[in-house]
Design an enzyme around this catalytic site. Structure first.
Site, PDB file in Angstrom:
ATOM      1  N   THR A  93      -8.904  24.506  18.520  1.00  0.00           N
ATOM      2  CA  THR A  93     -10.024  25.016  17.717  1.00  0.00           C
ATOM      3  C   THR A  93     -10.970  23.910  17.251  1.00  0.00           C
ATOM      4  OG1 THR A  93      -8.867  26.976  16.933  1.00  0.00           O
ATOM      5  CG2 THR A  93     -10.825  26.382  15.731  1.00  0.00           C
ATOM      6  N   GLU A 182      -1.651  33.532  19.115  1.00  0.00           N
ATOM      7  CA  GLU A 182      -2.628  34.505  19.620  1.00  0.00           C
ATOM      8  C   GLU A 182      -2.628  34.604  21.140  1.00  0.00           C
ATOM      9  OE1 GLU A 182      -6.390  33.760  17.600  1.00  0.00           O
ATOM     10  OE2 GLU A 182      -5.351  33.673  15.673  1.00  0.00           O
ATOM     11  N   GLU A 258      -1.817  34.538   9.894  1.00  0.00           N
ATOM     12  CA  GLU A 258      -3.040  33.738   9.792  1.00  0.00           C
ATOM     13  C   GLU A 258      -4.133  34.675   9.313  1.00  0.00           C
ATOM     14  OE1 GLU A 258      -4.114  30.984  12.988  1.00  0.00           O
ATOM     15  OE2 GLU A 258      -6.222  31.242  12.475  1.00  0.00           O
TER      16      GLU A 258
END
Ligand SMILES: *[C@@H]1O[C@H](CO)[C@@H](O)[C@H](O)[C@H]1NC(C)=O
Ligand SMILES: *[C@@H]1O[C@H](CO)[C@@H](O)[C@H](O)[C@H]1NC(C)=O
Ligand SMILES: *[C@@H]1O[C@H](CO)[C@@H](O)[C@H](O)[C@H]1NC(C)=O
Ligand SMILES: *[C@@H]1O[C@H](CO)[C@@H](O)[C@H](O)[C@H]1NC(C)=O
Ligand SMILES: *[C@@H]1O[C@H](CO)[C@@H](O)[C@H](O)[C@H]1NC(C)=O
Ligand SMILES: *[C@@H]1O[C@H](CO)[C@@H](O)[C@H](O)[C@H]1NC(C)=O
Length: 680
Positions: A93, A182, A258
């Site tokens: 990220t 994810e 999250e």
């Protein structure tokens, strides 16, 4: 309509009292009907990825202060859970975090900064729970479908070896472990991980699954008892305060494993103007506050883990408003204690893991005029906490934000509990009137009643806990721009460390040594297993950005070495690099590529090498180290190899500013030394 509400309290262990007459809505708080779910704590995430990168070389004093605001009990966010990324050598990220095992033959528990963060958290709060999750995996675990299931046992051993490292090297116990951020889970893997943990003596390390968006795992658990037994809690990302009936029926804890600090962060890329409007009003932590209550009220979730713990990454990377606090200036020591810290404290400083929520409609619910409330009781039933928020995001109309503060929304009457400690925050539309975590005088009990005036856009905590504290460290240094000259020869680091200010975006770079000379080496030689939403690690190129995103006119220079087994072909030095994170491949910049083996150079305006604006052969190349220099000044770009000019060309008009950078094509070893940037 809502001018008067009566809220009665009946708490067995404290003092039995009665609910009085009701006008309008009535919110009864009554523990005698039994408890709801068990509270599992509020946490935050470092990583996912590289979010704490710039915290490492903060001046020691400010660094310690920042960690106090995050982890110290009764001081700031006072987190109950700390979740970190298990580095996988992939872009996760905001950058890449190093794996503890780059290759099957390698194991090193000193890489990166998460080990250090875990220790600092534990030092401040020995009761904090630790949680690890891989975002991606090194290439040696990759199968033919780009997933880490080439050999399920090997992947389980790899993850358990990280937990083992925490124990053997740092005496840290990892309480929770996740699957793959994810990304698709593998049922066989989850069961194998459980068995492998048990066999290695980590039966108390609990599995949270599956850290995907949604609650799909509940469907598999319903069909598979062994899977269900392997999983302690279901974790969903950004669940939007909802869970499914099937997830609730598993009887397992449900976690927002999250969730957002900033409800509005999702607007940050497309709607920058909107975000700045919200920010101006001080609404950054809105999402955080509503989430902490509502995840339980509407989703039956008993833990919320916020991304991210601290924004310690460069301006110019995505999601720069998404942390509990901001600390991205190690060169000045400046940091910003955001309102999110205090909104979190409203829950964390008045509860502990293991407390019980009161049941829905007898202690938890939505308020009809906007807002929510939850109540929690300590296991010994001696302590009680009620958290009410009336924060409502009223409307966004084009770029105008409306929040109506100061409107009385209700009058709550409490019946006698011996005494309440009260903290109040409000998000007044006038920033000067905003208040965070303000301690109020105990409200007098009159005729066995406590009267409380509730306004819009407020958070109240009322509790028998009297230890809450609004921590404060004075004398935060002023913000400063990045130093105009910076030189790095890497001699000051230990082998394996990441160099300060180099913010690796693709590939993994660490300090190495040869012939008594330390330098920085790109070490990824095999395509890693990328995280599902971020595909840039598949393009066989590495990138490490440096410095100030706003710079335009500067000189950068570096010595490079491309020798030996598994070395790369091309190395580059770049300037005005405009994109990082999962968009790294889409940005522009001036990338000066050099191939010493083929004696070639090229200048491109992109990392995909689609647009080459200069290229040619190079003479007089040395066998080990060669020097590259790149200067951008206005619309001119100059490149030098070993002090000889190789190009002097015009910069395409749209390439205005960005970081300096180094990198390679393809993946493969390369050395970088004597790195210098100098602003013109
Ligand atoms: C799980 O991993 C095994 C072993 O590699 C593989 O055979 C299976 O297809 C995987 N399942 C899923 C759903 O990916
Ligand atoms: C390891 O940590 C535990 C607490 O978690 C502590 O009791 C023990 O003394 C520590 N051991 C060492 C060798 O530091
Ligand atoms: C870069 O410029 C933007 C826009 O002017 C500004 O908001 C930001 O703070 C600057 N960043 C740095 C690191 O100076
Ligand atoms: C190069 O890679 C091969 C296979 O990936 C490995 O066996 C070898 O040890 C590596 N050599 C070095 C110097 O890393
Ligand atoms: C970069 O230099 C050019 C001319 O050399 C100047 O016009 C421009 O304003 C400079 N840009 C910055 C951001 O200083
Ligand atoms: C990366 O590039 C190298 C050199 O061109 C090549 O040998 C290797 O197969 C490539 N790897 C992948 C995963 O594409």
């Amino acid at each position: 309509m809502f001018d008067k509400m009566i809220l009665g309290i009946l708490l067995i262990a404290i003092q039995a009292v009665l609910t009085t007459a009701v006008t309008g809505d009535n919110y009864v708080i009554d523990a005698s009907v039994g408890f709801g779910r068990t509270f599992n704590g509020i946490g935050a995430i470092s990583g996912g990825g590289a979010t704490s990168k710039l915290l490492v070389n903060y001046p020691k004093q400010q660094q310690s202060e920042i960690l106090d605001y995050l982890f110290k009990p009764n001081f700031g966010a006072s987190l109950h859970i700390f979740k970190v990324e298990i580095g996988g050598d992939i872009q996760s990220t905001e950058g890449t975090e190093a794996s503890h095992s780059h290759y099957g033959w390698d194991l090193d528990y000193t890489r990166g900064y998460e080990w250090w963060m875990l220790q600092e958290a534990k030092k401040r709060n020995p009761d904090i729970k630790l949680y690890g999750l891989p975002w991606g995996f090194p290439g040696w675990l990759r199968d033919t479908t780009d997933q880490p299931w080439k050999d399920i046992q090997t992947t389980a051993d790899y993850v358990v070896s990280w937990i083992q490292g925490a124990r053997s090297k740092y005496n840290l116990t990892i309480d929770y472990i996740g699957i793959w951020n994810e990304s698709p889970y593998n049922v066989t893997y989850i069961k194998t991980l459980r068995k492998t943990l048990n066999k290695a003596g980590f039966s108390s390390t609990l599995i949270i699954a599956s850290d995907q968006n949604g609650w799909k795992i509940a469907e598999d658990m319903a069909k598979d008892q062994e899977l269900s037994d392997a999983i302690y809690a279901l974790g969903s990302h950004y669940p939007d305060k909802k869970s499914t009936p099937l997830a609730q029926q598993t009887g397992k804890p449900l976690w927002a494993s999250e969730d957002r600090v900033d409800q509005l962060a999702r607007y940050s890329i497309l709607h920058n103007k909107m975000l700045s409007c919200f920010t101006h009003l001080g609404l950054r932590a809105l999402g955080c506050r509503m989430t902490l209550n509502e995840n339980y009220v509407t989703g039956y979730m008993t833990s919320t883990v916020l991304w991210n713990v601290v924004v310690s990454y460069y301006f110019g990377l995505p999601w720069v408003n998404s942390g509990l606090m901001t600390a991205r200036e190690p060169w000045s020591g400046y940091y910003d204690v955001r309102d999110s810290i205090w909104f979190t404290a409203h829950t964390t400083q008045f509860t502990k893991i293991g407390w019980k929520y009161l049941k829905h409609d007898s202690g938890a619910g939505m308020l009809s005029f906007g807002g929510s409330y939850v109540s929690l009781v300590s296991p010994d039933q001696q302590d009680f906490t009620l958290i009410i928020e009336t924060i409502r995001f009223r409307s966004v109309w084009f770029q105008k934000c409306y929040v109506f503060a100061e409107r009385n929304v209700g009058e709550f009457t409490f019946v006698t509990v011996p005494f309440f400690n009260i903290r109040l925050s409000n998000l007044h539309h006038n920033r000067a009137k905003q208040e965070y975590f303000k301690q109020l005088e105990n409200i007098p009990v009159v005729d066995g009643m406590v009267q409380l005036q509730l306004k819009d856009s407020e958070v109240w905590t009322l509790s028998t806990i009297s230890t809450s504290f609004k921590g404060y460290h004075p004398n935060v240094p002023e913000p400063q721009p990045f130093p105009t000259t910076y030189f790095e020869d890497f001699e000051g680091y230990n082998i394996g460390e990441e160099a300060y200010y180099f913010s690796q975006q693709i590939g993994s770079f660490e300090v190495a040594s040869e012939n008594n000379n330390k330098f920085m080496r790109q070490i990824v030689i095999d395509m890693p297993v990328h995280w599902f939403w971020c595909h840039i690690d598949n393009y066989n190129t590495s990138l490490n950005v440096f410095g100030d995103y706003n710079w335009s006119n500067f000189t950068a220079s570096v010595s490079v070495s491309v020798t030996g087994e598994n070395s790369t072909d091309w190395v580059f030095l770049a300037s005005r690099v405009s994109a990082g994170g999962c968009r790294s491949l889409l940005g522009t910049g001036l990338f000066f590529y050099f191939n010493p083996k083929q004696q070639q150079y090229m200048l491109t305006t992109d990392l995909m090498r689609n647009n080459i604006i200069a290229s040619g052969g190079v003479k007089n190349i040395k066998s080990d180290w060669n020097d590259l220099e790149l200067t951008t000044n206005g619309n001119t770009v100059l490149g030098y190899i070993n002090s000889n000019i190789v190009f002097n060309v015009k910069v395409p008009i749209e390439i205005l500013n960005g970081w300096a950078a180094v990198g390679t094509f393809p993946y493969g070893y390369a050395g970088f030394d004597n790195f210098l940037v100098k602003k013109l």
